[in-house]
Design a protein around this motif. Structure first.
Motif, PDB file in Angstrom:
ATOM      1  N   UNK A 135      28.227 -22.787   0.770  1.00 17.69           N
ATOM      2  CA  UNK A 135      27.583 -23.592  -0.270  1.00 17.69           C
ATOM      3  C   UNK A 135      26.614 -22.826  -1.140  1.00 17.69           C
ATOM      4  N   UNK A 136      26.708 -21.495  -1.143  1.00 16.24           N
ATOM      5  CA  UNK A 136      25.793 -20.700  -1.952  1.00 16.24           C
ATOM      6  C   UNK A 136      26.024 -20.889  -3.452  1.00 16.24           C
ATOM      7  N   UNK A 137      24.951 -20.770  -4.218  1.00 21.73           N
ATOM      8  CA  UNK A 137      25.010 -20.930  -5.672  1.00 21.73           C
ATOM      9  C   UNK A 137      25.111 -19.550  -6.311  1.00 21.73           C
ATOM     10  N   UNK A 138      26.108 -19.367  -7.204  1.00 20.27           N
ATOM     11  CA  UNK A 138      26.315 -18.057  -7.817  1.00 20.27           C
ATOM     12  C   UNK A 138      25.643 -17.926  -9.186  1.00 20.27           C
ATOM     13  N   UNK A 139      24.675 -18.793  -9.491  1.00 23.00           N
ATOM     14  CA  UNK A 139      23.960 -18.680 -10.771  1.00 23.00           C
ATOM     15  C   UNK A 139      23.228 -17.347 -10.878  1.00 23.00           C
ATOM     16  N   UNK A 140      22.657 -16.882  -9.790  1.00 23.68           N
ATOM     17  CA  UNK A 140      21.929 -15.610  -9.818  1.00 23.68           C
ATOM     18  C   UNK A 140      22.883 -14.443 -10.040  1.00 23.68           C
ATOM     19  N   UNK A 141      24.116 -14.594  -9.579  1.00 24.14           N
ATOM     20  CA  UNK A 141      25.119 -13.546  -9.832  1.00 24.14           C
ATOM     21  C   UNK A 141      25.462 -13.514 -11.314  1.00 24.14           C
ATOM     22  N   UNK A 142      25.651 -14.693 -11.898  1.00 21.44           N
ATOM     23  CA  UNK A 142      26.065 -14.785 -13.300  1.00 21.44           C
ATOM     24  C   UNK A 142      25.046 -14.165 -14.243  1.00 21.44           C
ATOM     25  N   UNK A 143      23.774 -14.193 -13.881  1.00 19.39           N
ATOM     26  CA  UNK A 143      22.736 -13.649 -14.766  1.00 19.39           C
ATOM     27  C   UNK A 143      22.868 -12.148 -14.976  1.00 19.39           C
ATOM     28  N   UNK A 144      23.569 -11.477 -14.079  1.00 17.92           N
ATOM     29  CA  UNK A 144      23.640 -10.016 -14.144  1.00 17.92           C
ATOM     30  C   UNK A 144      25.036  -9.499 -14.471  1.00 17.92           C
ATOM     31  N   UNK A 145      25.942 -10.392 -14.849  1.00 11.78           N
ATOM     32  CA  UNK A 145      27.294  -9.994 -15.209  1.00 11.78           C
ATOM     33  C   UNK A 145      27.642 -10.537 -16.584  1.00 11.78           C
ATOM     34  N   UNK A 146      28.448  -9.784 -17.340  1.00 12.04           N
ATOM     35  CA  UNK A 146      28.928 -10.319 -18.610  1.00 12.04           C
ATOM     36  C   UNK A 146      30.018 -11.350 -18.333  1.00 12.04           C
ATOM     37  N   UNK A 147      30.424 -12.051 -19.366  1.00 16.27           N
ATOM     38  CA  UNK A 147      31.347 -13.176 -19.185  1.00 16.27           C
ATOM     39  C   UNK A 147      32.680 -12.737 -18.590  1.00 16.27           C
ATOM     40  N   UNK A 148      33.205 -11.618 -19.065  1.00 16.64           N
ATOM     41  CA  UNK A 148      34.487 -11.144 -18.553  1.00 16.64           C
ATOM     42  C   UNK A 148      34.413 -10.751 -17.086  1.00 16.64           C
ATOM     43  N   UNK A 149      33.351 -10.035 -16.723  1.00 22.67           N
ATOM     44  CA  UNK A 149      33.196  -9.613 -15.333  1.00 22.67           C
ATOM     45  C   UNK A 149      32.976 -10.815 -14.424  1.00 22.67           C
ATOM     46  N   UNK A 150      32.217 -11.797 -14.917  1.00 26.40           N
ATOM     47  CA  UNK A 150      31.974 -12.981 -14.089  1.00 26.40           C
ATOM     48  C   UNK A 150      33.273 -13.768 -13.872  1.00 26.40           C
ATOM     49  N   UNK A 151      34.149 -13.761 -14.876  1.00 25.41           N
ATOM     50  CA  UNK A 151      35.450 -14.402 -14.694  1.00 25.41           C
ATOM     51  C   UNK A 151      36.262 -13.734 -13.592  1.00 25.41           C
ATOM     52  N   UNK A 152      36.237 -12.388 -13.584  1.00 26.05           N
ATOM     53  CA  UNK A 152      36.903 -11.671 -12.495  1.00 26.05           C
ATOM     54  C   UNK A 152      36.260 -11.984 -11.155  1.00 26.05           C
ATOM     55  N   UNK A 153      34.944 -12.097 -11.171  1.00 24.35           N
ATOM     56  CA  UNK A 153      34.203 -12.412  -9.942  1.00 24.35           C
ATOM     57  C   UNK A 153      34.633 -13.766  -9.376  1.00 24.35           C
ATOM     58  N   UNK A 154      34.736 -14.783 -10.243  1.00 26.76           N
ATOM     59  CA  UNK A 154      35.091 -16.118  -9.776  1.00 26.76           C
ATOM     60  C   UNK A 154      36.526 -16.180  -9.266  1.00 26.76           C
ATOM     61  N   UNK A 155      37.392 -15.306  -9.768  1.00 27.85           N
ATOM     62  CA  UNK A 155      38.799 -15.333  -9.372  1.00 27.85           C
ATOM     63  C   UNK A 155      39.086 -14.483  -8.143  1.00 27.85           C
ATOM     64  N   UNK A 156      38.128 -13.669  -7.702  1.00 29.79           N
ATOM     65  CA  UNK A 156      38.371 -12.727  -6.609  1.00 29.79           C
ATOM     66  C   UNK A 156      38.374 -13.431  -5.258  1.00 29.79           C
ATOM     67  N   UNK A 157      39.214 -12.942  -4.351  1.00 31.77           N
ATOM     68  CA  UNK A 157      39.232 -13.465  -2.985  1.00 31.77           C
ATOM     69  C   UNK A 157      37.994 -13.003  -2.213  1.00 31.77           C
ATOM     70  N   UNK A 159      34.582 -11.679  -3.597  1.00 35.05           N
ATOM     71  CA  UNK A 159      33.782 -11.315  -4.778  1.00 35.05           C
ATOM     72  C   UNK A 159      32.858 -10.116  -4.578  1.00 35.05           C
ATOM     73  N   UNK A 160      32.119 -10.002  -3.455  1.00 30.11           N
ATOM     74  CA  UNK A 160      31.264  -8.813  -3.328  1.00 30.11           C
ATOM     75  C   UNK A 160      32.044  -7.508  -3.352  1.00 30.11           C
ATOM     76  N   UNK A 161      33.226  -7.503  -2.729  1.00 29.62           N
ATOM     77  CA  UNK A 161      34.034  -6.278  -2.730  1.00 29.62           C
ATOM     78  C   UNK A 161      34.517  -5.948  -4.137  1.00 29.62           C
ATOM     79  N   UNK A 162      34.797  -6.972  -4.940  1.00 31.71           N
ATOM     80  CA  UNK A 162      35.179  -6.725  -6.333  1.00 31.71           C
ATOM     81  C   UNK A 162      34.074  -5.976  -7.065  1.00 31.71           C
ATOM     82  N   UNK A 163      32.834  -6.390  -6.857  1.00 29.33           N
ATOM     83  CA  UNK A 163      31.719  -5.726  -7.537  1.00 29.33           C
ATOM     84  C   UNK A 163      31.583  -4.281  -7.089  1.00 29.33           C
ATOM     85  N   UNK A 164      31.857  -4.011  -5.824  1.00 31.27           N
ATOM     86  CA  UNK A 164      31.818  -2.623  -5.357  1.00 31.27           C
ATOM     87  C   UNK A 164      32.921  -1.794  -6.007  1.00 31.27           C
TER      88      UNK A 164
END
Length: 307
Positions: A135-157, A159-164
């Motif tokens: 139930x974590x909120x990803x608003x804090x993640x969104x503040x540090x990513x551009x729109x395209x990267x955040x879209x990839x983040x939301x689609x990833x199985x 997400x933290x590994x995607x950022x790495x």
């Protein structure tokens, strides 16, 4: 996590928040009422409600205490290991911020690359909280990513590994553009690998609970012990039996419930680790390393609770 000064002797008996009492109160009430009914029945019809020898209960109580202590030690080891992993993450993130200073020697492009890497590191720490805590909120993640990267983040199985992977891709581009040397690339990429190792360690703790059979055995034994205990003391304690059995139930059920909370160090219980506050600490440290001055204060407990 509960963060409060040591209570005085008087406060010790009236603290409810964080004491497990509210969680196990239904069980204590059931044991108290059952004991009350057994004592009343024994007084009225001693031939129907029999008493038992209290000797076996003493031996069983000692064995149960040892097993509960072993389980709680195992649960605390999980809790403490998780805390060490997050302490290691803070250490690596701060070290990575220092290592990336070498990029600033490449001018504006290097400064922008450094800020991009540190933004991804901040986003990773918040993403790991969402990944580990239901139930974590990803608003804090969104503040540090551009729109395209955040879209990839939301689609990833994962997400933290995607950022790495994005961090490693940025480092590979810097090396390909000859902005960093082979040794510098190996240094920075090693830090990304260490961050990934912390994530894997946290995932191992989250996905590998204590063996269910062991936990089930302790639950059953604790309940049977507390249900049968009034029969062993109804003759010797009389009407004091409900109070003694309620105290014993508080001890055993309290240890059991506390072990359940420590077993899941990334949960939302009061005794869980404050991984949200630790991620905020990483954000503040890295933003300061980037030269920002408009920073929030370090996380502080509210009503003695730090989450």
């Amino acid at each position: 996590m509960i963060v409060r000064p040591r209570p005085s002797l008087l406060q010790l008996f009236f603290i409810v928040r964080g004491s497990i009492v509210l969680r196990i109160l239904p069980q204590i009430i059931v044991i108290f009422l059952l004991s009350l009914a057994i004592v009343a029945g024994h007084e009225e019809r001693p031939g129907v409600i029999l008493s038992l020898n209290s000797g076996p209960f003493a031996l069983l109580g000692i064995a149960l205490s040892i097993f509960l202590g072993f389980r709680n030690n195992a649960c605390y080891d999980r809790w403490w290991e998780a805390r060490k992993d997050w302490g290691q993450l803070i250490f690596i993130a701060r070290g990575f911020a220092r290592q990336t200073l070498l990029l600033e020697t490449s001018g504006e492009a290097g400064i922008a690359a450094r800020q991009g890497l540190l933004r991804l590191t901040i986003a990773f720490s918040h993403a790991l909280v969402c990944h580990l805590r239901p139930g974590g909120n990803d608003d804090k993640v969104a503040r540090h990513l551009d729109e395209g990267t955040f879209g990839l983040y939301r689609a990833a199985r994962n997400p933290p590994d995607l950022l790495l992977r994005l961090m490693s891709a940025d480092l590979a581009r810097l090396k390909a553009d000859n902005r960093i040397s082979d040794i510098q690339y190996q240094l920075l990429d090693a830090s990304v690998g260490q961050i990934g190792a912390v994530q894997a360690a946290c995932e191992r703790i989250r996905s590998t609970p204590l063996p269910f059979g062991y936990t089930l055995l302790l639950h059953r034994t604790a309940y049977l012990f507390c249900f049968l205990l009034p029969f062993g003391f109804v003759d010797s304690l009389g009407w004091g039996t409900p109070f003694v059995t309620a105290l014993v139930a508080y001890t055993f059920f309290g240890l059991d419930a506390l072990g359940d909370e420590l077993e899941d160090p990334f949960g939302n219980q009061l005794n869980a680790l404050p991984i949200g506050a630790l991620a905020d600490t990483i954000e503040i440290n890295l933003r300061e390393a980037m030269g920002e001055t408009d920073l929030p204060p370090l996380p502080q407990p509210k009503d003695f609770i730090l989450m």
